[in-house]
Design an enzyme around this catalytic site. Structure first.
Site, PDB file in Angstrom:
ATOM      1  N   CYS A  95       0.836  -0.784   0.540  1.00  0.00           N
ATOM      2  CA  CYS A  95      -0.168   0.492  -0.211  1.00  0.00           C
ATOM      3  C   CYS A  95       0.923   1.302  -0.075  1.00  0.00           C
ATOM      4  O   CYS A  95       1.386   1.717  -0.720  1.00  0.00           O
ATOM      5  CB  CYS A  95      -0.802  -0.199   1.082  1.00  0.00           C
ATOM      6  N   HIS A 188      -3.522  -5.369   2.059  1.00  0.00           N
ATOM      7  CA  HIS A 188      -2.681  -5.519   3.247  1.00  0.00           C
ATOM      8  C   HIS A 188      -2.418  -6.707   3.822  1.00  0.00           C
ATOM      9  O   HIS A 188      -3.294  -7.467   4.368  1.00  0.00           O
ATOM     10  CB  HIS A 188      -3.245  -4.529   4.299  1.00  0.00           C
ATOM     11  N   GLU A 190      -0.669  -8.383   5.746  1.00  0.00           N
ATOM     12  CA  GLU A 190      -0.804  -8.740   7.334  1.00  0.00           C
ATOM     13  C   GLU A 190      -2.097  -7.795   8.347  1.00  0.00           C
ATOM     14  O   GLU A 190      -2.454  -8.565   9.253  1.00  0.00           O
ATOM     15  CB  GLU A 190       0.299  -7.099   7.593  1.00  0.00           C
TER      16      GLU A 190
END
Ligand code: GLN
Length: 222
Positions: A95, A188, A190
């Protein structure tokens, strides 16, 4: 009746002998560290030159690209990080991190690292409230589609000749790409429990460390 196979959401264990850093100036670096350590990786926060020189690979997390860009300068990391990337340090930008890697960012006055031959449009899907999730097939990732979270995300509007396309949305919008030792994703990974993208990056880091002409297995000094 045969049982349906379980969705593979895990990744191979982290390779020994490499240390991965997460740029920890702003953004969701903590979640990346959790994901890397869940795979057994030796992972550290990077805020100083010393920490930067102690890693074999680096994740630049999501956050606010303009803020991270300013902090890179304030922490005297911009030049040294660019130098290490040019010399082959594997880096994954998620990002805001992808924005920092891009050579062309029309709505940013000066692309900070400018190392990856992609054009990235910031905030391309609208405002924070227009954040969304999508299932993605990502090149190099086996098994079920990846659930991808997009938060005021950028899109990759152009990739250079030496850049590989890794994932698109259904309408063809590019949201993941790689160029040699560089990886960029608009989303994302994560923020989900699925560690396969982190596994893919650890593989890139291990390969780069193994192929380094000097330094053998490649772990830099602590
Ligand atoms: N919109 C942010 C920027 O331009 C990126 C958002 C994110 O990292 N989730 O930096």
């Amino acid at each position: 009746m045969p049982r349906a196979s379980r969705t593979p959401v895990s990744a191979p264990p982290a390779p020994a002998d490499v240390r991965v850093g997460v740029l920890a100036l702003q953004g969701d670096f903590a979640e990346h560290l959790v994901a890397l350590r869940a795979l057994g990786a030796d992972a550290i926060e990077v805020r100083t030159l010393e920490q930067l020189s102690a890693v074999n690979g680096l994740i630049i997390p999501g956050g606010e690209s303009t803020t991270i860009a300013r902090l890179l300068i304030a922490f005297d990391l911009l030049g040294p990080l660019r130098d290490r990337i040019v010399k082959g340090l594997p880096v994954w930008g998620t990002c805001a991190g992808a924005i920092l890697l891009a050579k062309h960012v029309p709505n940013l006055d000066r692309p900070p690292l400018a190392v990856m031959d992609i054009t990235v449009e910031r905030n391309a899907f609208g405002r924070q409230v227009d954040s969304f999730e999508a299932n993605l097939k990502v090149e190099g990732i086996e098994g079920a589609p990846l659930r991808a979270i997009f938060i005021r995300a950028p899109l990759i509007s152009r990739i250079g000749r030496s850049v590989a396309l890794l994932a698109t949305l259904k309408d063809g919008t590019i949201v993941a790409a790689s160029q040699g030792h560089l990886l960029a994703t608009s989303f994302h990974p994560e923020l989900t429990e699925d560690r396969r993208m982190h596994g893919l990056f650890l593989q890139m880091v291990a390969e780069a460390a193994a192929s380094r002409p000097t330094g053998g297995s490649g772990r830099p000094p602590r």
